[in-house]
Design a protein around this motif. Structure first.
Motif, short mmCIF file in Angstrom:
data_model
loop_
_atom_site.label_atom_id
_atom_site.label_comp_id
_atom_site.label_asym_id
_atom_site.label_seq_id
_atom_site.Cartn_x
_atom_site.Cartn_y
_atom_site.Cartn_z
N LEU A 176 0.76 -1.18 -0.03
CA LEU A 176 -0.11 0.00 -0.15
C LEU A 176 0.97 1.20 -0.11
N SER A 177 0.15 2.43 -0.38
CA SER A 177 1.10 3.58 -0.35
C SER A 177 1.10 3.99 1.05
N ASP A 178 2.32 4.85 1.39
CA ASP A 178 2.67 4.99 2.91
C ASP A 178 2.38 6.52 2.92
N ASN A 179 1.37 7.12 2.28
CA ASN A 179 1.18 8.66 2.62
C ASN A 179 -0.16 8.64 3.58
N ILE A 180 -0.48 7.98 4.47
CA ILE A 180 -1.42 8.32 5.42
C ILE A 180 -0.82 8.39 6.87
N ASP A 181 -1.05 9.66 7.28
CA ASP A 181 -0.46 10.16 8.63
C ASP A 181 -1.35 9.14 9.74
N PRO A 182 -0.61 8.82 10.89
CA PRO A 182 -1.17 8.35 11.89
C PRO A 182 -2.28 9.50 12.67
N PHE A 183 -2.94 9.10 13.40
CA PHE A 183 -3.85 10.16 14.22
C PHE A 183 -3.90 9.60 15.69
N THR A 184 -4.17 11.02 16.66
CA THR A 184 -4.17 10.56 18.14
C THR A 184 -5.62 10.77 18.33
N ILE A 185 -5.88 9.66 19.43
CA ILE A 185 -7.28 9.88 20.31
C ILE A 185 -6.87 10.22 21.56
N SER A 186 -7.77 10.95 22.29
CA SER A 186 -7.77 11.21 23.77
C SER A 186 -8.78 10.50 24.29
N PRO A 239 -10.41 10.51 28.29
CA PRO A 239 -10.50 11.14 29.50
C PRO A 239 -10.16 10.16 30.55
N GLY A 240 -8.84 10.51 31.38
CA GLY A 240 -8.46 9.85 32.57
C GLY A 240 -7.59 8.61 32.26
N MET A 241 -7.48 8.62 30.76
CA MET A 241 -6.21 7.72 30.32
C MET A 241 -5.07 8.32 29.51
N GLY A 242 -5.62 9.54 28.94
CA GLY A 242 -4.45 10.29 28.20
C GLY A 242 -4.69 10.09 26.58
N SER A 243 -3.49 10.24 25.84
CA SER A 243 -3.70 10.30 24.47
C SER A 243 -2.87 9.10 23.90
N PHE A 244 -3.51 8.57 22.78
CA PHE A 244 -2.89 7.49 22.19
C PHE A 244 -2.71 7.64 20.73
N GLU A 245 -1.68 7.31 20.18
CA GLU A 245 -1.49 7.58 18.79
C GLU A 245 -1.99 6.08 17.88
N ILE A 246 -2.94 6.17 17.06
CA ILE A 246 -3.23 5.07 16.35
C ILE A 246 -2.66 5.41 14.93
N LYS A 247 -1.95 4.11 14.84
CA LYS A 247 -1.12 4.18 13.54
C LYS A 247 -1.83 3.32 12.49
N THR A 248 -1.95 4.07 11.57
CA THR A 248 -2.98 3.52 10.23
C THR A 248 -2.01 3.29 9.07
N ASN A 249 -0.91 3.43 9.12
CA ASN A 249 0.01 3.08 7.66
C ASN A 249 0.74 1.91 7.94
N PHE A 250 0.23 0.78 7.14
CA PHE A 250 0.81 -0.48 7.23
C PHE A 250 1.11 -0.78 5.87
N PRO A 251 1.96 -0.34 5.10
CA PRO A 251 2.21 -0.51 3.65
C PRO A 251 2.43 -2.04 3.07
N ASN A 252 2.77 -2.85 4.05
CA ASN A 252 2.99 -4.24 3.73
C ASN A 252 1.86 -5.10 4.32
N GLN A 253 1.09 -5.55 3.54
CA GLN A 253 -0.08 -6.42 3.78
C GLN A 253 0.14 -7.63 3.48
N TYR A 254 0.13 -8.68 4.44
CA TYR A 254 0.49 -10.11 4.34
C TYR A 254 -1.07 -10.65 4.99
N GLY A 255 -1.61 -11.69 3.95
CA GLY A 255 -2.90 -12.20 4.38
C GLY A 255 -2.72 -13.78 4.19
#
Length: 438
Positions: free
Chosen positions: A75-85, A87-103
């Motif tokens: 897959l193309s690697d031009n998708i930036d990760p995003f962060t969710i917050s 409450p009470g637990m803080g912020s987490f970065e969600i990585k959405t860019n996985f160029p190599n897909q093995y199924g």
């Protein structure tokens, strides 16, 4: 030069004679050879074997379906990760860019219910196989009957040749006697020519008979599967007096024992199963399904990571084409129509068997009557010949009457041979039409 040609001719004649094997066969031995080498019977065996493969194919449709799928996608690697917050637990970065897909996926699907289509189809194939076995038995009986007809046709020809040889020798003696009478001034040259003409006619008939013997012997060799250079010698037929006037019992026995009727019975049972199998089109299909997934990343794992992780799932699926409640009527109707056609064909076969038994029984009666008449005719012809021979020697009978007496005796002897062979053939035909040739 002439001597060389003579030796070559003698050599060719000797090689031809010694290259031909003379084989004396009984009728039972001929039947056994024909059964062993029959191409039709071998084809019938292959047809039965084909039904075994067809049944195995139907059984395989009831086995689980196991499938394996593996794939790789970049897959193309031009998708930036995003962060969710949270409450009470803080912020987490969600990585959405996985160029190599093995199924990797393993799937298993087991049919649970298909309207009993395969089960009824296998039952129908079993009945068809039994019917094919009866078809082979019917062809075996036909093969035996072909041997009987060829065997006794060859017998008639071989015996006719023996009669002709005897008559030719007797005619030659008569020619010699008439020639002596002519030299003594007691006969005309025309009388000698008449006697020689009769001998010539007998030689022509003998040539035709010998040619037909060669043709029949060649055909029998093909039928029996032996070397076509073989000269077959046959035996005298055994007379079997099995005529009866009770047609009802003969027809009843024939319908019970004939392979054709047994085959139709099995086909009728197969048609019943075919009708049941066609009704499966009205039913839904139910399958058990299972999947195993080992992918990188695995879509079912949250949060996704660039690692191989395995998951699985199982379930049951039901599929039902509602429109088939209407369209399947044509399938079921066609199966019922095939069964109705089969029943009418069976009735037609029974009628044909009834006529066949009656015709063969009457043919045997006539053949046996001809034997009695031919034996009486021989006695009459011999007495007629004896009287005319005596009168001819006393110079009070015409040569034409004497030659005619010779022909009448030959014809009566030939008629007896033909009647004996025809009676044997008719006897086997009746046996084949009632209980089958053993």
């Amino acid at each position: 030069m002439k001597k060389s040609i003579y030796y070559i001719v003698c050599l060719l004649f000797a090689s031809n004679v010694f290259g031909q094997e003379i084989k004396t066969l009984s009728l039972k031995e001929a039947m056994a050879l024909a059964e062993q080498n029959s191409k039709q019977l071998q084809l019938d065996s292959l047809k039965i074997q084909s039904l075994d493969f067809k049944k195995k194919h139907t059984q395989n449709a009831m086995l689980p379906i196991l499938g394996l799928t593996t794939s790789y996608t970049r897959l193309s690697d031009n998708i930036d990760p995003f962060t969710i917050s949270i409450p009470g637990m803080g912020s987490f970065e969600i990585k959405t860019n996985f160029p190599n897909q093995y199924g990797n996926r393993a799937t298993i699907q087991q049919p649970i219910f298909q309207g009993l289509k395969n089960w009824n189809t296998m039952k129908a194939i079993d009945q068809q196989k039994s019917a094919a076995g009866m078809d082979r038995e019917k062809n075996l009986q036909d093969n035996k009957m072909n041997v009987v007809q060829g065997y006794y046709s060859l017998y008639k020809l071989q015996q006719a040749k023996i009669l002709l040889d005897s008559n030719i020798a007797q005619t030659q003696v008569r020619v010699n006697d008439i020639t002596k009478f002519k030299n003594a001034g007691l006969m005309l040259n025309n009388d000698v020519m008449r006697a020689e003409l009769q001998k010539t006619n007998l030689l022509v008939t003998k040539a035709d008979v010998e040619s037909t013997i060669d043709i029949m012997s060649y055909n029998m060799c093909i039928l029996l599967g032996i070397n076509t250079n073989t000269k077959i010698q046959v035996e005298k037929p055994e007379m079997i007096n099995n005529t009866t006037s009770d047609m009802a019992s003969m027809v009843s026995s024939s319908i019970q024992n004939r392979a054709e009727i047994k085959a139709q019975t099995y086909r009728d049972k197969a048609a019943n199963y075919a009708v049941k199998a066609s009704r499966s089109a009205y039913m839904p299909t139910i399958n058990a399904v299972g999947n195993g997934v080992y992918s990188n990343p695995n879509q079912r794992v949250f949060p996704m990571e660039a690692k191989f992780k395995g998951t699985w799932d199982v379930g049951v699926s039901l599929s039902w084409n509602i429109m088939q409640l209407y369209t399947a009527r044509a399938i079921v109707g066609d199966a019922k129509n095939q069964k109705a056609q089969l029943q009418k064909a069976t009735e037609s076969i029974k009628e044909g068997i009834s006529m066949e038994v009656n015709a063969n029984n009457e043919a045997l009666k006539v053949a046996q009557l001809k034997i009695d008449l031919a034996e009486k005719a021989i006695e009459q012809a011999k007495e007629n010949k004896r009287i005319l021979d005596n009168r001819f020697e006393a110079q009070v009978a015409l040569l034409s009457d004497v030659l005619e007496a010779d022909q009448l005796l030959l014809q009566a002897q030939t008629n007896l041979l033909n009647a004996q062979a025809d009676a044997a053939i008719a006897s086997y035909k009746l046996e084949r039409s009632i209980n089958g040739i053993k």
